[in-house]
Design a protein around this motif. Structure first.
Motif, PDB file in Angstrom:
ATOM      1  N   ILE A 131     -15.376  -1.561  -9.157  1.00 22.29           N
ATOM      2  CA  ILE A 131     -14.629  -0.778  -8.177  1.00 22.29           C
ATOM      3  C   ILE A 131     -13.551  -1.694  -7.601  1.00 22.29           C
ATOM      4  O   ILE A 131     -13.843  -2.798  -7.137  1.00 22.29           O
ATOM      5  N   PHE A 132     -12.318  -1.226  -7.643  1.00 18.77           N
ATOM      6  CA  PHE A 132     -11.187  -1.984  -7.124  1.00 18.77           C
ATOM      7  C   PHE A 132     -10.658  -1.279  -5.883  1.00 18.77           C
ATOM      8  O   PHE A 132     -10.547  -0.049  -5.866  1.00 18.77           O
ATOM      9  N   PHE A 133     -10.347  -2.065  -4.863  1.00 18.69           N
ATOM     10  CA  PHE A 133      -9.891  -1.507  -3.591  1.00 18.69           C
ATOM     11  C   PHE A 133      -8.452  -1.915  -3.298  1.00 18.69           C
ATOM     12  O   PHE A 133      -7.998  -2.986  -3.695  1.00 18.69           O
ATOM     13  N   ALA A 134      -7.769  -1.039  -2.583  1.00 22.01           N
ATOM     14  CA  ALA A 134      -6.467  -1.314  -2.007  1.00 22.01           C
ATOM     15  C   ALA A 134      -6.581  -0.950  -0.538  1.00 22.01           C
ATOM     16  O   ALA A 134      -7.315  -0.031  -0.173  1.00 22.01           O
ATOM     17  N   GLY A 135      -5.861  -1.668   0.310  1.00 21.46           N
ATOM     18  CA  GLY A 135      -5.955  -1.366   1.723  1.00 21.46           C
ATOM     19  C   GLY A 135      -4.792  -1.928   2.498  1.00 21.46           C
ATOM     20  O   GLY A 135      -4.032  -2.765   2.002  1.00 21.46           O
ATOM     21  N   SER A 136      -4.678  -1.451   3.729  1.00 20.04           N
ATOM     22  CA  SER A 136      -3.635  -1.933   4.611  1.00 20.04           C
ATOM     23  C   SER A 136      -3.958  -1.511   6.039  1.00 20.04           C
ATOM     24  O   SER A 136      -4.888  -0.742   6.282  1.00 20.04           O
ATOM     25  N   SER A 137      -3.156  -2.028   6.968  1.00 16.87           N
ATOM     26  CA  SER A 137      -3.271  -1.658   8.372  1.00 16.87           C
ATOM     27  C   SER A 137      -1.896  -1.762   9.015  1.00 16.87           C
ATOM     28  O   SER A 137      -1.017  -2.456   8.511  1.00 16.87           O
ATOM     29  N   PHE A 155       0.874  -1.165   0.000  1.00 17.99           N
ATOM     30  CA  PHE A 155       0.000   0.000   0.000  1.00 17.99           C
ATOM     31  C   PHE A 155       0.913   1.217   0.000  1.00 17.99           C
ATOM     32  O   PHE A 155       1.731   1.364   0.921  1.00 17.99           O
ATOM     33  N   PRO A 156       0.830   2.073  -1.002  1.00 17.57           N
ATOM     34  CA  PRO A 156       1.779   3.190  -1.115  1.00 17.57           C
ATOM     35  C   PRO A 156       1.861   4.037   0.155  1.00 17.57           C
ATOM     36  O   PRO A 156       0.843   4.366   0.772  1.00 17.57           O
ATOM     37  N   GLN A 157       3.073   4.366   0.519  1.00 15.20           N
ATOM     38  CA  GLN A 157       3.327   5.155   1.724  1.00 15.20           C
ATOM     39  C   GLN A 157       2.579   6.494   1.688  1.00 15.20           C
ATOM     40  O   GLN A 157       2.064   6.945   2.705  1.00 15.20           O
ATOM     41  N   ALA A 172      -1.620  -3.098  11.951  1.00 19.13           N
ATOM     42  CA  ALA A 172      -1.736  -4.251  12.845  1.00 19.13           C
ATOM     43  C   ALA A 172      -1.880  -5.524  12.014  1.00 19.13           C
ATOM     44  O   ALA A 172      -2.674  -5.571  11.070  1.00 19.13           O
ATOM     45  N   ALA A 173      -1.114  -6.548  12.368  1.00  9.55           N
ATOM     46  CA  ALA A 173      -1.025  -7.760  11.543  1.00  9.55           C
ATOM     47  C   ALA A 173      -2.367  -8.461  11.338  1.00  9.55           C
ATOM     48  O   ALA A 173      -2.729  -8.790  10.198  1.00  9.55           O
ATOM     49  N   ILE A 174      -3.111  -8.716  12.398  1.00  7.33           N
ATOM     50  CA  ILE A 174      -4.392  -9.418  12.252  1.00  7.33           C
ATOM     51  C   ILE A 174      -5.376  -8.548  11.488  1.00  7.33           C
ATOM     52  O   ILE A 174      -6.103  -9.030  10.618  1.00  7.33           O
ATOM     53  N   VAL A 175      -5.401  -7.271  11.774  1.00  6.12           N
ATOM     54  CA  VAL A 175      -6.321  -6.356  11.080  1.00  6.12           C
ATOM     55  C   VAL A 175      -5.984  -6.299   9.592  1.00  6.12           C
ATOM     56  O   VAL A 175      -6.876  -6.274   8.744  1.00  6.12           O
ATOM     57  N   LYS A 176      -4.705  -6.322   9.274  1.00  3.49           N
ATOM     58  CA  LYS A 176      -4.296  -6.335   7.864  1.00  3.49           C
ATOM     59  C   LYS A 176      -4.836  -7.590   7.171  1.00  3.49           C
ATOM     60  O   LYS A 176      -5.258  -7.546   6.018  1.00  3.49           O
ATOM     61  N   GLY A 177      -4.860  -8.708   7.883  1.00  2.59           N
ATOM     62  CA  GLY A 177      -5.467  -9.930   7.351  1.00  2.59           C
ATOM     63  C   GLY A 177      -6.958  -9.777   7.139  1.00  2.59           C
ATOM     64  O   GLY A 177      -7.517 -10.260   6.147  1.00  2.59           O
ATOM     65  N   LEU A 178      -7.621  -9.089   8.060  1.00  2.00           N
ATOM     66  CA  LEU A 178      -9.054  -8.827   7.899  1.00  2.00           C
ATOM     67  C   LEU A 178      -9.306  -7.914   6.701  1.00  2.00           C
ATOM     68  O   LEU A 178     -10.265  -8.107   5.947  1.00  2.00           O
ATOM     69  N   VAL A 179      -8.425  -6.934   6.509  1.00  2.41           N
ATOM     70  CA  VAL A 179      -8.505  -6.073   5.325  1.00  2.41           C
ATOM     71  C   VAL A 179      -8.415  -6.945   4.077  1.00  2.41           C
ATOM     72  O   VAL A 179      -9.208  -6.797   3.136  1.00  2.41           O
ATOM     73  N   SER A 180      -7.481  -7.890   4.072  1.00  2.00           N
ATOM     74  CA  SER A 180      -7.302  -8.781   2.932  1.00  2.00           C
ATOM     75  C   SER A 180      -8.584  -9.559   2.629  1.00  2.00           C
ATOM     76  O   SER A 180      -8.992  -9.677   1.470  1.00  2.00           O
ATOM     77  N   LEU A 181      -9.220 -10.082   3.671  1.00  2.45           N
ATOM     78  CA  LEU A 181     -10.482 -10.822   3.473  1.00  2.45           C
ATOM     79  C   LEU A 181     -11.552  -9.926   2.860  1.00  2.45           C
ATOM     80  O   LEU A 181     -12.242 -10.330   1.913  1.00  2.45           O
ATOM     81  N   VAL A 203      -6.130   1.900   9.713  1.00  5.20           N
ATOM     82  CA  VAL A 203      -6.546   1.172   8.511  1.00  5.20           C
ATOM     83  C   VAL A 203      -6.718   2.201   7.411  1.00  5.20           C
ATOM     84  O   VAL A 203      -7.329   3.249   7.620  1.00  5.20           O
ATOM     85  N   TRP A 204      -6.153   1.886   6.246  1.00  6.90           N
ATOM     86  CA  TRP A 204      -6.261   2.777   5.097  1.00  6.90           C
ATOM     87  C   TRP A 204      -6.923   2.037   3.959  1.00  6.90           C
ATOM     88  O   TRP A 204      -6.720   0.840   3.766  1.00  6.90           O
ATOM     89  N   LEU A 205      -7.712   2.777   3.190  1.00  2.00           N
ATOM     90  CA  LEU A 205      -8.457   2.196   2.082  1.00  2.00           C
ATOM     91  C   LEU A 205      -8.480   3.198   0.935  1.00  2.00           C
ATOM     92  O   LEU A 205      -8.745   4.382   1.150  1.00  2.00           O
TER      93      LEU A 205
END
Length: 145
Positions: free
Chosen positions: A76-82, A47-49, A84-93, A65-67
């Motif tokens: 519509i295409f999304f990009a996201g990140s967090s 996810f770009p800085q 926090a490791a688990i939250v980043k996984g939830l973003v992925s889902l 969390v960023w979206l």
């Protein structure tokens, strides 16, 4: 830099939800599922800085969390990140379910799938609220398209 926007793996959002459910069912307990979520988060495209700021931040999440999104034709295409490791996984889902879909399909996905996947019972109240905030942000974007 690679494209940060997530391409759909399954044909529909409902197929993505079913596939995720099947994957989560492979694990015996939530510690294994948490490890799986962390692995998913690590596989997200970078996810770009310069997007990691308040303009793209999802409010209502305890973690950062960023979206971001882009629209290509009727999808519509999304990009996201967090941070926090688990939250980043939830973003992925969530991106697997919603990214690369039309606005009507995004809006048709009932957020109850979070409970159906067993996520709401296994996550802390803060993380559950964060997931709900992410879904709300995604659906808000779709409702404007």
């Amino acid at each position: 830099m690679s494209d940060p926007f997530i391409l759909p793996q399954e044909e529909t959002a409902l197929e993505a939800i079913e596939a995720i459910k099947d994957e989560l069912d492979l694990f015996d307990d939530w510690m294994q599922r948490y490890s799986y979520l962390i692995d998913l988060g690590e596989k997200l495209p970078d996810f770009p800085q310069d997007w990691q700021n308040d303009s793209f931040r999802v409010m209502g999440c305890q973690s950062q969390v960023w979206l971001n999104f882009c629209q290509k034709e009727d999808k519509i295409f999304f990009a996201g990140s967090s941070d926090a490791a688990i939250v980043k996984g939830l973003v992925s889902l969530l991106l697997r379910i919603y990214s690369g879909r039309s606005a009507p399909e995004i809006l048709a996905v009932d957020p109850e799938f979070i409970k159906d996947l067993g996520l709401s019972g296994a996550l802390s109240a803060n993380r559950s609220n964060g997931v709900a905030s992410m879904v709300k942000a995604i659906q808000s974007i779709a409702s404007q398209k």
